[in-house]
Write a protein that holds these residues in place. Sequence first.
Motif, PDB file in Angstrom:
ATOM      1  N   GLU A  21     117.351  15.052  71.547  1.00 54.60           N
ATOM      2  CA  GLU A  21     117.876  14.616  72.847  1.00 54.60           C
ATOM      3  C   GLU A  21     118.528  13.235  72.709  1.00 54.60           C
ATOM      4  OE1 GLU A  21     114.869  14.496  75.893  1.00 54.60           O
ATOM      5  OE2 GLU A  21     116.128  13.354  77.282  1.00 54.60           O
ATOM      6  N   ALA A  22     117.816  12.332  72.042  1.00 57.85           N
ATOM      7  CA  ALA A  22     118.349  10.970  71.866  1.00 57.85           C
ATOM      8  C   ALA A  22     119.653  10.998  71.056  1.00 57.85           C
ATOM      9  CB  ALA A  22     117.307  10.094  71.166  1.00 57.85           C
ATOM     10  N   ALA A  23     119.693  11.848  70.019  1.00 55.76           N
ATOM     11  CA  ALA A  23     120.899  11.927  69.180  1.00 55.76           C
ATOM     12  C   ALA A  23     122.070  12.510  69.976  1.00 55.76           C
ATOM     13  CB  ALA A  23     120.622  12.772  67.937  1.00 55.76           C
ATOM     14  N   ALA A  24     121.800  13.567  70.743  1.00 53.96           N
ATOM     15  CA  ALA A  24     122.867  14.203  71.533  1.00 53.96           C
ATOM     16  C   ALA A  24     123.478  13.187  72.505  1.00 53.96           C
ATOM     17  CB  ALA A  24     122.293  15.397  72.287  1.00 53.96           C
ATOM     18  N   LEU A  25     122.617  12.455  73.180  1.00 53.40           N
ATOM     19  CA  LEU A  25     123.104  11.478  74.159  1.00 53.40           C
ATOM     20  C   LEU A  25     123.920  10.377  73.482  1.00 53.40           C
ATOM     21  CD1 LEU A  25     119.896  11.290  76.383  1.00 53.40           C
ATOM     22  CD2 LEU A  25     122.129  12.162  77.105  1.00 53.40           C
ATOM     23  N   LEU A  26     123.493   9.968  72.307  1.00 55.04           N
ATOM     24  CA  LEU A  26     124.198   8.896  71.590  1.00 55.04           C
ATOM     25  C   LEU A  26     125.559   9.386  71.065  1.00 55.04           C
ATOM     26  CD1 LEU A  26     123.132   6.025  71.322  1.00 55.04           C
ATOM     27  CD2 LEU A  26     122.290   6.602  69.046  1.00 55.04           C
ATOM     28  N   PHE A  27     125.597  10.607  70.528  1.00 55.35           N
ATOM     29  CA  PHE A  27     126.889  11.164  70.076  1.00 55.35           C
ATOM     30  C   PHE A  27     127.861  11.243  71.267  1.00 55.35           C
ATOM     31  CE2 PHE A  27     124.760  13.015  66.222  1.00 55.35           C
ATOM     32  CZ  PHE A  27     125.659  12.540  65.276  1.00 55.35           C
ATOM     33  N   ALA A  28     127.353  11.720  72.416  1.00 56.95           N
ATOM     34  CA  ALA A  28     128.227  11.831  73.596  1.00 56.95           C
ATOM     35  C   ALA A  28     128.713  10.447  74.031  1.00 56.95           C
ATOM     36  CB  ALA A  28     127.466  12.518  74.726  1.00 56.95           C
ATOM     37  N   GLN A  29     127.819   9.491  73.977  1.00 55.28           N
ATOM     38  CA  GLN A  29     128.174   8.105  74.363  1.00 55.28           C
ATOM     39  C   GLN A  29     129.272   7.543  73.454  1.00 55.28           C
ATOM     40  OE1 GLN A  29     124.618   5.661  74.709  1.00 55.28           O
ATOM     41  NE2 GLN A  29     125.821   3.843  74.217  1.00 55.28           N
ATOM     42  N   TYR A  30     129.275   7.975  72.202  1.00 52.81           N
ATOM     43  CA  TYR A  30     130.290   7.497  71.255  1.00 52.81           C
ATOM     44  C   TYR A  30     131.452   8.485  71.122  1.00 52.81           C
ATOM     45  CZ  TYR A  30     127.615   3.386  70.178  1.00 52.81           C
ATOM     46  OH  TYR A  30     126.967   2.180  70.293  1.00 52.81           O
ATOM     47  N   GLY A  31     131.661   9.295  72.174  1.00 50.77           N
ATOM     48  CA  GLY A  31     132.915  10.033  72.289  1.00 50.77           C
ATOM     49  C   GLY A  31     132.928  11.465  71.818  1.00 50.77           C
ATOM     50  N   ALA A  32     131.809  11.992  71.290  1.00 52.43           N
ATOM     51  CA  ALA A  32     131.823  13.365  70.756  1.00 52.43           C
ATOM     52  C   ALA A  32     131.734  14.415  71.865  1.00 52.43           C
ATOM     53  CB  ALA A  32     130.644  13.563  69.800  1.00 52.43           C
ATOM     54  N   VAL A 221     105.623   2.073  66.153  1.00 46.40           N
ATOM     55  CA  VAL A 221     106.101   3.430  65.887  1.00 46.40           C
ATOM     56  C   VAL A 221     107.572   3.485  66.303  1.00 46.40           C
ATOM     57  CG1 VAL A 221     103.828   4.466  66.226  1.00 46.40           C
ATOM     58  CG2 VAL A 221     105.384   4.256  68.186  1.00 46.40           C
ATOM     59  N   CYS A 222     108.280   4.538  65.861  1.00 47.04           N
ATOM     60  CA  CYS A 222     109.709   4.653  66.171  1.00 47.04           C
ATOM     61  C   CYS A 222     109.914   5.298  67.539  1.00 47.04           C
ATOM     62  CB  CYS A 222     110.416   5.541  65.156  1.00 47.04           C
ATOM     63  SG  CYS A 222     110.257   4.996  63.463  1.00 47.04           S
ATOM     64  N   THR A 223     111.059   5.006  68.132  1.00 48.57           N
ATOM     65  CA  THR A 223     111.508   5.776  69.296  1.00 48.57           C
ATOM     66  C   THR A 223     112.535   6.795  68.804  1.00 48.57           C
ATOM     67  OG1 THR A 223     113.380   4.313  69.725  1.00 48.57           O
ATOM     68  CG2 THR A 223     111.273   3.747  70.787  1.00 48.57           C
ATOM     69  N   GLY A 224     112.801   7.789  69.642  1.00 54.23           N
ATOM     70  CA  GLY A 224     113.831   8.769  69.285  1.00 54.23           C
ATOM     71  C   GLY A 224     115.154   8.075  69.004  1.00 54.23           C
ATOM     72  N   GLU A 225     115.440   7.047  69.755  1.00 56.39           N
ATOM     73  CA  GLU A 225     116.730   6.356  69.582  1.00 56.39           C
ATOM     74  C   GLU A 225     116.812   5.617  68.243  1.00 56.39           C
ATOM     75  OE1 GLU A 225     119.203   5.056  73.010  1.00 56.39           O
ATOM     76  OE2 GLU A 225     118.860   3.078  72.132  1.00 56.39           O
ATOM     77  N   LYS A 229     119.965   6.585  65.916  1.00 59.52           N
ATOM     78  CA  LYS A 229     120.967   5.606  65.441  1.00 59.52           C
ATOM     79  C   LYS A 229     121.263   5.793  63.956  1.00 59.52           C
ATOM     80  CE  LYS A 229     120.319   1.997  68.865  1.00 59.52           C
ATOM     81  NZ  LYS A 229     119.536   0.803  69.216  1.00 59.52           N
ATOM     82  N   MET A 230     120.229   6.116  63.184  1.00 63.04           N
ATOM     83  CA  MET A 230     120.454   6.366  61.748  1.00 63.04           C
ATOM     84  C   MET A 230     121.198   7.679  61.547  1.00 63.04           C
ATOM     85  SD  MET A 230     120.411   5.412  58.691  1.00 63.04           S
ATOM     86  CE  MET A 230     119.462   3.891  58.784  1.00 63.04           C
ATOM     87  N   ILE A 231     120.910   8.677  62.385  1.00 60.84           N
ATOM     88  CA  ILE A 231     121.651   9.948  62.301  1.00 60.84           C
ATOM     89  C   ILE A 231     123.144   9.676  62.517  1.00 60.84           C
ATOM     90  CG2 ILE A 231     122.032  12.201  63.404  1.00 60.84           C
ATOM     91  CD1 ILE A 231     118.995  12.233  64.101  1.00 60.84           C
ATOM     92  N   LEU A 232     123.465   8.897  63.560  1.00 58.84           N
ATOM     93  CA  LEU A 232     124.879   8.600  63.836  1.00 58.84           C
ATOM     94  C   LEU A 232     125.504   7.787  62.713  1.00 58.84           C
ATOM     95  CD1 LEU A 232     124.135   9.477  66.847  1.00 58.84           C
ATOM     96  CD2 LEU A 232     126.053   8.008  67.472  1.00 58.84           C
TER      97      LEU A 232
END
Length: 267
Positions: A21-32, A221-225, A229-232
Amino acid sequence: MDVDFSGKVVLVTGASAGIGEAAALLFAQYGASVALVGRNEKNLLSVTKRCEQSKGNPALAIVADLGTDAGCEETARRTKERFGRLDVLVNNAGVTARSTLQTADMQTFDTVFAIDVRGVYNLTRLLVPELIKTKGNIVNVSSISGSMVAVGSLPYSMAKAALDHFTRVISLELAPLGVRVNTVSPGVTISKIVQRVTNFTDEQYNEFLNEAAGAIPMGEVCTGEDVAKMILHLASDNSRLVTGVIVQVDGALQYAKLGNLMKKQVK
Ligand SMILES: NC(=O)c1ccc[n+]([C@@H]2O[C@H](COP(=O)([O-])OP(=O)(O)OC[C@H]3O[C@@H](n4cnc5c(N)ncnc54)[C@H](OP(=O)(O)O)[C@@H]3O)[C@@H](O)[C@H]2O)c1
């Protein structure tokens, strides 16, 4: 250098919750433009809507079970039909089980391997021709369980070890074709995955997270975000010549200490 996915199509599996979910939202935020997969329709539609609203780019929800061949085939077919191209495949969907050789039955083994290994292999196989056309890339989401030797989630640890080797081997196969393949390997990350297999209450889960933080030299601990961020980063042109790597996002987690906590969760 900032990341920019304008004009790119990104498929994120397991996008109805957690890291996906966090990755999808971040990709969309960066134009995908994004294609999102999960089984929980309500959650998936909610994430899809938020992706669309982010920058106004299209987002496609695909309700499918990636533990089945039919689910993988439908995911590949609908992504190609809707967008006609694919630039990034994020193989993030996964399940775990708290089990040992003595407690796990074959159903547990088969379910974990069907989703965490077979589904990833199948979906990647079906979509790699599209990635070759775009000289795109793949980011697999593994786990530190794939490299840490600890008792408590045997089939999952084996599945993630297989996924790590999948990354290494196909990165070599696909490098001459211009397709990069990398893995992000999260440590303890806040999501629903542990509660799905332990039936912890929120209070018990928070207690686990606090104890886990004690095993992390960076103290958190890590958050999804954090993972997203590393995925992006790996999916972006900033990583143009990076392939075949497994990047741990875990705050320098100490395996032995976490292993003791996980062992306590086996029923
Ligand atoms: N959280 C952690 O501490 C941690 C640590 C290391 C690695 N990871 C890895 O990170 C990835 C994401 O996990 P998470 O922590 O975000 O867990 P999560 O909140 O439980 O999310 C898992 C996602 O995978 C999807 N999924 C599971 N089985 C599926 C199936 N058969 N078909 C389609 N989608 C499926 C779920 O969607 P539906 O429920 O809608 O099907 C959900 O969107 C996993 O690969 C996990 O192994 C997590």
